[in-house]
Design an enzyme around this catalytic site. Structure first.
Site, short mmCIF file in Angstrom:
data_model
loop_
_atom_site.label_atom_id
_atom_site.label_comp_id
_atom_site.label_asym_id
_atom_site.label_seq_id
_atom_site.Cartn_x
_atom_site.Cartn_y
_atom_site.Cartn_z
N VAL A 77 8.33 -0.05 -5.20
CA VAL A 77 7.28 0.00 -5.77
C VAL A 77 7.66 0.54 -6.99
CG1 VAL A 77 5.43 2.05 -5.81
CG2 VAL A 77 6.16 1.03 -3.79
N CYS A 78 6.98 0.10 -8.20
CA CYS A 78 7.05 0.27 -9.54
C CYS A 78 6.63 1.70 -9.92
CB CYS A 78 6.41 -0.72 -10.64
SG CYS A 78 6.50 -0.50 -12.27
N VAL A 79 7.74 2.33 -10.63
CA VAL A 79 7.53 3.78 -10.74
C VAL A 79 6.39 4.03 -11.66
CG1 VAL A 79 9.34 3.95 -12.56
CG2 VAL A 79 8.53 6.12 -11.50
#
Lengths: 130, 101
Positions: A77-79
């Site tokens: 998941v992209c931070v």
């Protein structure tokens, strides 16, 4: 063949997460390798363990998690997208002073470099979503 | 090597199908899926655009046609109906995959 998957849409938004799931599952069943599944933009909402759809509906989050468990997939998941949308793991909760976490344990939060690396390391990058 | 282009939005909702047609090269393939399948149906305002793409092979994802209640008889002649297995094969067979989203 080595594939990377990018998902830009949330679950239950349109159909991207479903299409990406079915593509990924079919590719794995055909013997291909999935280097990484990267959840970007609203796609980060595919990684919250708090999702509770009606019992007669598909559980998009658990379905990804189960596929991830079966094939040992790297579900990232992209931070930055996650912070904006309140998708939190232990590290982010501590760093940002949050009182709870909601990331599904089969997913992990990491940076955009993971997408770049996946694109470089894979023979095909498949993009699903808006 | 030829490319696979994918279009997942309706041509009546977004311009991605039109953009795709402007960039697709002869010998390449276009896969229409999700709401993109409407570009593969007969009798619409964009039927002519699809038919005028020279040397481009069009595919449409069968499960997404079925999910929208459209029978195979509604698909423009020459557009090949495929399943997810063929979707994966198409992605592997072409040297690049370009997603028009």
């Amino acid at each position: 063949m080595k594939f990377a998957i990018q998902i830009n849409e949330g679950p239950y938004q349109h159909q991207a997460s479903d299409s990406a799931y079915l593509f990924t599952k079919t590719a794995l069943e055909k013997g291909h390798e999935i280097f990484r599944v990267f959840f970007y933009h609203d796609g980060v909402n595919n990684g919250t363990r708090l999702t509770t759809p009606p019992q007669d509906d598909r559980h998009v989050v658990n379905r990804w998690a189960e596929l991830g468990e079966k094939y040992d997939l790297d579900l990232v998941v992209c931070v930055a997208a996650a912070q904006r949308r309140g998708i939190v793991d232990d590290g982010e909760a501590e760093r940002n002073g949050k009182d709870a976490t909601n990331i599904h344990p089969r997913f992990r939060i990491s940076g955009l470099g993971q997408l770049v690396e996946a694109a470089i390391q894979s023979e095909r990058l498949m993009v699903f979503g808006d | 090597m030829s490319e696979l282009h994918t279009v997942n939005k309706s041509p009546f909702e977004k311009s991605s199908f039109a953009s795709c047609l402007e960039h697709v090269l002869e010998g390449s393939a276009v896969l229409l899926y999700e709401d993109g399948i409407y570009a593969a149906t007969k009798g619409t305002a964009v039927e002519g655009k699809l038919k005028s793409a020279q040397g481009v092979k069009f595919y449409v994802l069968g499960p997404d046609l079925k999910a929208r209640g459209l029978g195979e008889d509604r698909v423009i002649d020459g557009v090949e109906i495929v399943d997810y297995e063929a979707f994966v094969d198409l992605a592997a067979e072409h040297s690049k995959v370009v997603a028009w989203v």
